[in-house]
Design a protein around this motif. Structure first.
Motif, PDB file in Angstrom:
ATOM      1  N   ALA A 191      72.666  63.343  31.123  1.00 22.70           N
ATOM      2  CA  ALA A 191      72.038  62.756  32.309  1.00 22.70           C
ATOM      3  C   ALA A 191      72.652  63.321  33.580  1.00 22.70           C
ATOM      4  O   ALA A 191      71.941  63.589  34.559  1.00 22.70           O
ATOM      5  CB  ALA A 191      72.183  61.235  32.283  1.00 22.70           C
ATOM      6  N   GLY A 192      73.971  63.516  33.569  1.00 22.75           N
ATOM      7  CA  GLY A 192      74.638  64.072  34.741  1.00 22.75           C
ATOM      8  C   GLY A 192      74.162  65.472  35.059  1.00 22.75           C
ATOM      9  O   GLY A 192      73.932  65.817  36.232  1.00 22.75           O
ATOM     10  N   MET A 193      73.997  66.312  34.032  1.00 22.42           N
ATOM     11  CA  MET A 193      73.483  67.665  34.245  1.00 22.42           C
ATOM     12  C   MET A 193      72.068  67.623  34.797  1.00 22.42           C
ATOM     13  O   MET A 193      71.725  68.341  35.736  1.00 22.42           O
ATOM     14  CB  MET A 193      73.501  68.449  32.930  1.00 22.42           C
ATOM     15  CG  MET A 193      74.859  68.984  32.535  1.00 22.42           C
ATOM     16  SD  MET A 193      74.755  70.264  31.250  1.00 22.42           S
ATOM     17  CE  MET A 193      73.970  69.379  29.908  1.00 22.42           C
ATOM     18  N   LEU A 194      71.251  66.775  34.198  1.00 15.43           N
ATOM     19  CA  LEU A 194      69.851  66.683  34.597  1.00 15.43           C
ATOM     20  C   LEU A 194      69.708  66.210  36.044  1.00 15.43           C
ATOM     21  O   LEU A 194      68.932  66.770  36.829  1.00 15.43           O
ATOM     22  CB  LEU A 194      69.108  65.725  33.669  1.00 15.43           C
ATOM     23  CG  LEU A 194      67.651  65.438  34.009  1.00 15.43           C
ATOM     24  CD1 LEU A 194      66.819  66.692  33.816  1.00 15.43           C
ATOM     25  CD2 LEU A 194      67.117  64.309  33.151  1.00 15.43           C
ATOM     26  N   LEU A 195      70.470  65.180  36.407  1.00 15.40           N
ATOM     27  CA  LEU A 195      70.376  64.587  37.740  1.00 15.40           C
ATOM     28  C   LEU A 195      71.239  65.308  38.762  1.00 15.40           C
ATOM     29  O   LEU A 195      71.165  64.996  39.958  1.00 15.40           O
ATOM     30  CB  LEU A 195      70.798  63.108  37.678  1.00 15.40           C
ATOM     31  CG  LEU A 195      69.976  62.217  36.738  1.00 15.40           C
ATOM     32  CD1 LEU A 195      70.667  60.875  36.538  1.00 15.40           C
ATOM     33  CD2 LEU A 195      68.569  62.021  37.283  1.00 15.40           C
ATOM     34  N   LYS A 196      72.056  66.256  38.295  1.00 15.19           N
ATOM     35  CA  LYS A 196      73.001  66.983  39.160  1.00 15.19           C
ATOM     36  C   LYS A 196      73.933  65.994  39.861  1.00 15.19           C
ATOM     37  O   LYS A 196      74.165  66.065  41.076  1.00 15.19           O
ATOM     38  CB  LYS A 196      72.258  67.853  40.172  1.00 15.19           C
ATOM     39  CG  LYS A 196      71.406  68.932  39.525  1.00 15.19           C
ATOM     40  CD  LYS A 196      70.734  69.817  40.539  1.00 15.19           C
ATOM     41  CE  LYS A 196      69.852  70.851  39.850  1.00 15.19           C
ATOM     42  NZ  LYS A 196      69.155  71.748  40.819  1.00 15.19           N
ATOM     43  N   GLN A 197      74.460  65.072  39.064  1.00 15.82           N
ATOM     44  CA  GLN A 197      75.394  64.074  39.551  1.00 15.82           C
ATOM     45  C   GLN A 197      76.604  64.031  38.619  1.00 15.82           C
ATOM     46  O   GLN A 197      76.463  64.221  37.413  1.00 15.82           O
ATOM     47  CB  GLN A 197      74.744  62.689  39.612  1.00 15.82           C
ATOM     48  CG  GLN A 197      73.533  62.607  40.532  1.00 15.82           C
ATOM     49  CD  GLN A 197      72.846  61.257  40.465  1.00 15.82           C
ATOM     50  OE1 GLN A 197      73.471  60.247  40.179  1.00 15.82           O
ATOM     51  NE2 GLN A 197      71.546  61.242  40.731  1.00 15.82           N
ATOM     52  N   GLN A 198      77.764  63.764  39.182  1.00 10.97           N
ATOM     53  CA  GLN A 198      78.990  63.707  38.390  1.00 10.97           C
ATOM     54  C   GLN A 198      79.150  62.314  37.776  1.00 10.97           C
ATOM     55  O   GLN A 198      80.119  61.595  38.042  1.00 10.97           O
ATOM     56  CB  GLN A 198      80.193  64.048  39.278  1.00 10.97           C
ATOM     57  CG  GLN A 198      80.230  65.473  39.765  1.00 10.97           C
ATOM     58  CD  GLN A 198      80.521  66.463  38.656  1.00 10.97           C
ATOM     59  OE1 GLN A 198      81.239  66.157  37.706  1.00 10.97           O
ATOM     60  NE2 GLN A 198      79.975  67.661  38.768  1.00 10.97           N
TER      61      GLN A 198
END
Length: 358
Positions: A191-198
């Motif tokens: 999910a972090g990769m997809l949303l570009k969030q850490q």
């Protein structure tokens, strides 16, 4: 020619390199991480060498962990990885007082077992080995989950060999998880990769962070361990998880990523490899994998550093160097790089549909 990178710099030089990078981040802002490698070349070279030097002691721990884990759970998944440069830099920027030479998880290996009792049994067996490495710290995040919802057991060791002191003092982290805990952790990364969030570092949209917190508590209920939400009933946890899942369309989103992800092999000998560089393009959903045999550890580490440099300004590219015993094990050990959150999605459905305990 050695197959292993050796430390070329003193711990003092490593610490100074880390401190300078951390200070520079403070001055220019964390959003400029991609420029750091360009203007701090010498310090980045020091950090790259220090990171790569963990490969030899890491392999030693991985071999021992594999034996312990397989003696208890023949189906245990064992893998190892060196920490990504962007993650090292991000960690230095968050914890500005951190001494890079004492960072505990630059080299890490992991055993994923089928059940909770097996996880604890592996932990006890591994700790009781007759080895001279120093056990520095034990963190049981199963009994006391992190505020993010992360769960697992972490054993921090300082490597020691009386035969060759080249790598003495380097720290290795051993992680032990159940399959459900692993499904949660890798879904956070997907999910972090997809949303570009850490999300892994508790940075991102609050609804997503809260969704994974409640998902963690739901899995704790299934495994019979303390939940992150000790002030909530099982029914309240299930209700809140369901609301967040529906609001975010989390399962649909994660399923779509898995269906879209494509894999292309860049080396004909992937099935005979031990080290794998995995490069995922978040925008196109392409996953490229380059394989290296075990004897080419040094080559793999240097290729990894070159690729990080090549794609440093491309926010859509995520690169990691991992090691597993077979290509078949790769997807099970790192499903997040395949966009595969199927076990997590199925578990969320099970939690939501589960009748509360009486």
């Amino acid at each position: 020619m050695t197959h292993w990178e050796v430390p070329l710099y003193s711990k003092s030089r490593v610490s100074k390199a880390g401190n300078r990078v951390a200070k520079h981040i403070q001055e220019i802002g964390s959003s400029s991480h991609s420029k750091i490698q360009e203007i701090m070349t010498d310090d980045i070279d020091v950090i790259n060498n220090y990171r790569a030097s963990h490969a030899f002691p890491l392999n030693t721990f991985q071999i021992a962990l594999r034996k312990c884990a397989r003696d208890i759970d023949p189906d245990a998944i064992v893998a190892q990885r060196l920490k990504r440069m962007p993650t090292i830099i991000n960690k230095l920027s968050i914890f500005t007082e951190m001494n890079l030479a004492r960072m505990q998880d630059i080299g890490g290996c992991r055993a994923v077992s089928s059940s909770l009792p097996e996880t604890y049994e592996i932990s006890e067996k591994f700790k009781s080995r007759r080895a001279k490495h120093e056990l520095l710290n034990i963190k049981d995040y199963i009994q006391e989950p992190k505020s993010s919802g992360y769960r697992g057991i972490h054993l921090i060791y300082k490597y020691y060999s009386d035969r060759k002191n080249t790598y003495n003092g380097l720290r290795i982290e051993v992680q032990l998880r159940t399959r459900l805990q692993h499904a949660w952790a890798t879904a956070v990364e997907t999910a972090g990769m997809l949303l570009k969030q850490q999300l892994k570092s508790s940075q991102g949209e609050e609804d997503w962070l809260e969704f994974f917190r409640y998902a963690s508590s739901g899995i704790s209920i299934l495994e019979g361990t303390p939940t992150l939400h000790s002030d909530k009933t099982e029914e309240e946890i299930k209700h809140n998880l369901k609301q967040l899942e529906e609001k975010l369309h989390a399962s649909e989103l994660l399923t779509a990523v898995s269906n879209a992800m494509q894999r292309r092999d860049e080396a004909p000998n992937l099935k005979n490899a031990f080290h794998y560089i995995m490069k995922v393009d978040i925008e196109t959903k392409d996953l490229d994998i380059i394989g290296f045999p075990k004897k080419e550890t040094l080559t793999a580490n240097r290729k990894y550093a070159l690729m990080e440099e090549e794609y440093r300004d491309n926010g859509n590219i995520d690169i990691v160097l991992v090691s597993v015993e077979s290509f078949i094990s790769l997807k099970s050990a790192y499903p997040n790089y395949y966009g595969d959150a199927s076990m997590f999605i199925n578990t969320i459905k099970e939690i939501i549909d589960k009748n509360p305990s009486k």
